[in-house]
Design a protein around this motif. Sequence first.
Motif, PDB file in Angstrom:
ATOM      1  N   THR A 140      33.721  52.686 120.652  1.00 25.66           N
ATOM      2  CA  THR A 140      34.731  51.645 120.477  1.00 25.66           C
ATOM      3  C   THR A 140      34.371  50.366 121.197  1.00 25.66           C
ATOM      4  N   ASN A 189      34.904  50.100 124.422  1.00 23.40           N
ATOM      5  CA  ASN A 189      35.660  50.212 125.667  1.00 23.40           C
ATOM      6  C   ASN A 189      35.179  51.478 126.359  1.00 23.40           C
ATOM      7  N   VAL A 210      37.794  54.315 126.928  1.00 25.01           N
ATOM      8  CA  VAL A 210      38.194  54.975 125.682  1.00 25.01           C
ATOM      9  C   VAL A 210      37.056  55.838 125.153  1.00 25.01           C
ATOM     10  N   HIS A 257      44.656  62.633 125.587  1.00 29.28           N
ATOM     11  CA  HIS A 257      45.857  61.847 125.289  1.00 29.28           C
ATOM     12  C   HIS A 257      46.304  61.073 126.526  1.00 29.28           C
ATOM     13  N   LEU A 276      43.881  58.158 127.093  1.00 29.34           N
ATOM     14  CA  LEU A 276      44.055  57.077 126.117  1.00 29.34           C
ATOM     15  C   LEU A 276      45.364  56.329 126.360  1.00 29.34           C
ATOM     16  N   ARG A 277      46.407  57.051 126.733  1.00 36.34           N
ATOM     17  CA  ARG A 277      47.692  56.405 127.035  1.00 36.34           C
ATOM     18  C   ARG A 277      47.529  55.481 128.240  1.00 36.34           C
ATOM     19  N   ALA A 292      44.795  53.976 129.181  1.00 38.55           N
ATOM     20  CA  ALA A 292      43.999  52.822 128.741  1.00 38.55           C
ATOM     21  C   ALA A 292      44.872  51.816 127.991  1.00 38.55           C
ATOM     22  N   LEU A 293      45.763  52.308 127.139  1.00 40.07           N
ATOM     23  CA  LEU A 293      46.667  51.408 126.410  1.00 40.07           C
ATOM     24  C   LEU A 293      47.656  50.725 127.351  1.00 40.07           C
ATOM     25  N   THR A 294      48.140  51.468 128.324  1.00 39.34           N
ATOM     26  CA  THR A 294      49.063  50.890 129.300  1.00 39.34           C
ATOM     27  C   THR A 294      48.384  49.765 130.062  1.00 39.34           C
ATOM     28  N   LEU A 304      46.007  47.874 128.961  1.00 38.30           N
ATOM     29  CA  LEU A 304      45.889  46.724 128.062  1.00 38.30           C
ATOM     30  C   LEU A 304      47.208  45.969 127.954  1.00 38.30           C
ATOM     31  N   ASP A 305      48.309  46.709 127.916  1.00 36.41           N
ATOM     32  CA  ASP A 305      49.626  46.078 127.826  1.00 36.41           C
ATOM     33  C   ASP A 305      49.954  45.295 129.086  1.00 36.41           C
TER      34      ASP A 305
END
Length: 118
Positions: free
Chosen positions: A48, A50, A53, A79, A82-83, A85-87, A89-90
């Motif tokens: 990806t 990242n 990730v 999971h 990945l959660r 990593a998304l947090t 980014l947010d």
Amino acid sequence: MSDSTPGPGTAAGTAPGEIPQDAPQGPPRAAVLDPAAPAPLGVVRAPTGNAGVDARLERLADADRLPASGHTEVYEDVHRGLRDALTALDAGPAPAPAASAHDNAYNKPHDNSYDNRS
């Protein structure tokens, strides 16, 4: 037939149904497929870009060699990563440090080059 004469389908010195040791060997039998045995799915994982990730997605390969009962732990770990990593980014970049009163533009000397009052 007598005991000294082999019957049809038997070789001398062997019991009925027994394969003589000097008999030609056929191709080996295919391994019996055990549906419960771990088997890789062959899913290709593309990077990806990242690193965090990509590391989590590589962790999915661990499930390929585990029985189904071990998959849950791997999937939950992936999971969770990945959660996270998304947090991250947010959340966006860290905020800049707050300016002190001494850095305030109103406290800096003014450029009076445009002041025509002389």
